[in-house]
Design a protein around this motif. Sequence first.
Motif, short mmCIF file in Angstrom:
data_model
loop_
_atom_site.label_atom_id
_atom_site.label_comp_id
_atom_site.label_asym_id
_atom_site.label_seq_id
_atom_site.Cartn_x
_atom_site.Cartn_y
_atom_site.Cartn_z
N GLN A 160 40.65 38.56 52.13
CA GLN A 160 41.49 38.04 51.23
C GLN A 160 41.02 38.53 49.88
O GLN A 160 40.07 37.56 49.42
N MET A 161 41.20 39.56 49.32
CA MET A 161 40.03 40.12 48.18
C MET A 161 39.82 38.99 47.00
O MET A 161 38.66 39.09 46.41
N SER A 162 40.82 38.38 46.50
CA SER A 162 40.67 37.61 45.16
C SER A 162 39.83 36.50 45.58
O SER A 162 39.04 35.96 44.83
N ALA A 191 46.65 38.56 40.21
CA ALA A 191 45.84 38.85 41.46
C ALA A 191 44.95 37.79 42.14
O ALA A 191 45.06 37.16 42.97
N ALA A 192 44.34 37.04 40.71
CA ALA A 192 43.16 35.89 41.23
C ALA A 192 44.12 34.68 41.61
O ALA A 192 43.43 33.85 42.54
N ILE A 226 43.03 48.16 45.35
CA ILE A 226 43.89 48.03 46.59
C ILE A 226 45.11 47.79 46.10
O ILE A 226 46.29 48.37 46.39
N MET A 238 34.52 48.20 42.79
CA MET A 238 34.81 46.87 42.44
C MET A 238 35.79 46.77 41.08
O MET A 238 35.39 47.94 40.12
N PRO A 239 36.76 46.13 40.58
CA PRO A 239 37.03 44.98 41.55
C PRO A 239 37.95 45.55 42.69
O PRO A 239 39.11 45.97 42.29
N MET A 240 37.72 45.12 43.92
CA MET A 240 38.52 45.61 44.91
C MET A 240 39.88 45.24 44.70
O MET A 240 41.01 45.98 45.40
N SER A 241 40.22 44.05 44.36
CA SER A 241 41.61 43.52 44.37
C SER A 241 42.46 44.61 43.29
O SER A 241 43.74 44.79 43.84
N HIS A 299 40.52 51.62 52.52
CA HIS A 299 40.82 51.21 51.27
C HIS A 299 39.68 51.65 50.31
O HIS A 299 38.56 51.62 50.83
N PRO A 310 45.98 42.82 48.79
CA PRO A 310 44.71 42.35 49.00
C PRO A 310 44.80 41.03 49.37
O PRO A 310 43.86 40.43 49.78
N ASN A 311 45.85 40.21 49.39
CA ASN A 311 45.64 38.74 49.52
C ASN A 311 46.72 38.23 50.54
O ASN A 311 46.21 37.28 51.31
N GLU A 363 36.49 37.84 45.52
CA GLU A 363 35.82 38.06 44.28
C GLU A 363 35.47 36.83 43.50
O GLU A 363 34.82 36.64 42.33
N LYS A 364 36.27 35.67 44.02
CA LYS A 364 35.69 34.35 43.59
C LYS A 364 34.25 33.76 44.22
O LYS A 364 33.88 32.71 43.94
#
Lengths: 299, 299, 299
Positions: free
Chosen positions: A282-284, B176-177, B133, B127-130, B123, B215-216, A287-288
């Motif tokens: 879960q990419m976000s 996204a975050a 993607i 960076m940033p992958m989110s 994919h 991504p999530n 990234e955290k």
Amino acid sequence: PVPSAAELQAAAASATPHPAELPPLDDATVRRYTFTVTEAVQEVAPGVTRVVWTYNGSSPGPLLHGRVGDTFEITLVNEGTMGHSIDFHAGELAPDEPMRTIEPGARLQYTFTADRAGVWMYHCSTMPMSQHIANGMFGAVVIEPANLDPVDRQFVLVQSEQYLGADGGPTDATKAAAAIPDIVTFNGRAFQYDAHPLTAAVGDRVRFWVLDAGPNAALSFHVVGGQFDTVWTEGAYSVRGGTGAGTAGTTGAQTLPLLAAQGGFVELALREAGHYPFVNHQMSLAEKGAHGVLLVEPA
Amino acid sequence: PVPSAAELQAAAASATPHPAELPPLDDATVRRYTFTVTEAVQEVAPGVTRVVWTYNGSSPGPLLHGRVGDTFEITLVNEGTMGHSIDFHAGELAPDEPMRTIEPGARLQYTFTADRAGVWMYHCSTMPMSQHIANGMFGAVVIEPANLDPVDRQFVLVQSEQYLGADGGPTDATKAAAAIPDIVTFNGRAFQYDAHPLTAAVGDRVRFWVLDAGPNAALSFHVVGGQFDTVWTEGAYSVRGGTGAGTAGTTGAQTLPLLAAQGGFVELALREAGHYPFVNHQMSLAEKGAHGVLLVEPA
Amino acid sequence: PVPSAAELQAAAASATPHPAELPPLDDATVRRYTFTVTEAVQEVAPGVTRVVWTYNGSSPGPLLHGRVGDTFEITLVNEGTMGHSIDFHAGELAPDEPMRTIEPGARLQYTFTADRAGVWMYHCSTMPMSQHIANGMFGAVVIEPANLDPVDRQFVLVQSEQYLGADGGPTDATKAAAAIPDIVTFNGRAFQYDAHPLTAAVGDRVRFWVLDAGPNAALSFHVVGGQFDTVWTEGAYSVRGGTGAGTAGTTGAQTLPLLAAQGGFVELALREAGHYPFVNHQMSLAEKGAHGVLLVEPA
Ligand SMILES: [Cu+2]
Ligand SMILES: [Cu+2]
Ligand SMILES: [Cu+2]
Ligand SMILES: [Cu+2]
Ligand SMILES: [Cu+2]
Ligand SMILES: [Cu+2]
Ligand code: NA
Ligand code: NA
Ligand code: NA
Ligand code: NA
Ligand code: NA
Ligand code: NA
Ligand SMILES: [Zn+2]
Ligand SMILES: [Zn+2]
Ligand SMILES: [Zn+2]
Ligand SMILES: [Zn+2]
Ligand SMILES: [Zn+2]
Ligand SMILES: [Zn+2]
Ligand SMILES: [Zn+2]
Ligand SMILES: [Zn+2]
Ligand SMILES: [Zn+2]
């Protein structure tokens, strides 16, 4: 102020990483521990601090490890300023007495027998639990299933989330209620195994024991460049040695999926030297901070 | 401005749908592709545009399909304006060289052998992958497990999320975050198979290969009106031909559950003509576009 | 205004709990029901009301229960003010006619045969479904797999989310779209089984049938103090009687993981008297109401 990924990575580089190796299993059948609860302020990144509540000064707390049939005797000592407690998923017992909240200065004996194999969560069960868990009161009990296949390296990773409140303060309850974390970690600190990689050698077979301590987020555990030929989750194999349930030929898995309070392990073999990131895909969340590196060195 | 479901449906009606059928498998054992990365602006709905970064001009990128043991040789060509890369979960190898970011104008050869069956994600891993993607750089590699049961129709659906930023711009990093998408798609466009249904005939046995590219978001894949008599996920069957692991009698599943970067397939047989919606049964994500129709016509 | 946990608990204490016991199975093979849709205003907590749309006045709606091969004949009667409908995952059929929306005053006959074992969701499938589900239009159909092990107590728990809008009004669409619920319930009311515990006796073997009706949230179902020695999800056992797939020795599970629209059951035996909370171990959702108590009394 929420630190950036770069700030978290810099903080991780100058911090001592939490040990991730699973120590070998000795032949004890009674395992005794004292868990002392303390409260402190932790620097998350330069200029950003938060309260941490811990068992024995670290988050995750002590790693417990044994076999089915072992007895665990834990003395919980509350040296904090408020009530705390402990709930071991690894034991079956009525919660009323052993999981009760004890006041500062008090102690409590908690005894359980590990009746079943698993990667079991423990955590403070004092309300509100999302606070006590997000502030750092969680850990893992690894009870090995019988007939594990031999491996060369074993690591334990516990995912948890952080919801930053006021500087130096505890978890932000509103962020936690929304389940939108600021920081996600393996073993209590974002990105720590980027700065301080876990290591293995080419040809090694590696097992990752993984627990999702939450309090809320899921984990889709992936090793970049690798495929899991063995996946065991919550009591059962879905794939073992490249053979999947009901499936002919060679197969594997790209992630180990866990919801909060689930655990399992995966195995993979590494045929080339290099840097293999492990992530929550879960990419976000990666990234955290739910990101690290397995460094595979020439054999 | 985030388009409404009605606006997304209207846009889908006038767009060409992404092909969803799985082409038949030929007998090649070496499969060669060129993946050219380009960047463009896409109209999401009338008056709403976003940047898309793609492999070969579409999102998802090319569908790769083979058997265990096949070798894939991919030439990545970066015709974009920034660095990009590619990570194929379908291969086991050290990420350092094959997954490195290449600059605009550069190319890179990526070779892997498909050692294990699966519905593997690929994919961009820059960076940033989110961002990479969510902007469109993902796709699927279907490596069939041996001894698949015969079916009449096979489709491939890849779920992904979109987080709209400024008009004509890339993914909104804050959205996204928070993992709160504006749009969720099967095969890159919201609701496209409502306007342009997938088709089968009464009596057909249908297999859906499904990948959650994130991504999530998670995916609880359901076909309205149908039940899955076969479910295979990440290397293992849980139910096959109406027989579940350890379970007497006839059984089935209402959803295929996937976290980001997981894949699997489901099978079902359709006994009546009609419109069978397929959805992410996390309903708010279906309403953001993870919704389509399987049209079953009289035999 | 969103009620606090304390307010929700107080409201639950003065409300009649939704029955959670699974009634015994009779020998009927044709099961007939009338589902009457009505709309009403419900007090969620003192001074906080919301619209509820229900089948037969309760949310979840009637619990259907049978064996593989049983036929269900449901007459849907719409006594509401807008169109409603019903989708039974338990049956396989073309959605076009039986799942169509019927206008106020209309009725519709819905007949299906339960071909496969499962804990199947039903729900209103009128758009927007997130509204109709979150406003209360959902329930469970339990079709028992053959050769179930005998147990002493059986309960059915359906998780659902509430997104409070204006007082006395329906689901807040923005909150639902963000999938950040205000309240999460087992069987339609937050914390109701804290105030009114489910009961069993020491030595009892207990089975929980669990459905996640969503519309969005996942469920990591855990019983504090207990371990599941049996887990069956979506057609298959992963662990049965302490034996896990492919796993030697005794094993178990700490949670049953469900995405929206998934169901399953777990079993556990209770060896000590006490209060065993059951929770969604995504802790912030437990704290919004997905929490209850199993009270185990001396034998
Ligand atoms: Cu505590
Ligand atoms: Cu890229
Ligand atoms: Cu990946
Ligand atoms: Cu309705
Ligand atoms: Cu449904
Ligand atoms: Cu717990
Ligand atoms: Na426990
Ligand atoms: Na196999
Ligand atoms: Na990979
Ligand atoms: Na069966
Ligand atoms: Na259905
Ligand atoms: Na076993
Ligand atoms: Zn607990
Ligand atoms: Zn290095
Ligand atoms: Zn990385
Ligand atoms: Zn990757
Ligand atoms: Zn049509
Ligand atoms: Zn629909
Ligand atoms: Zn439906
Ligand atoms: Zn009591
Ligand atoms: Zn509790």
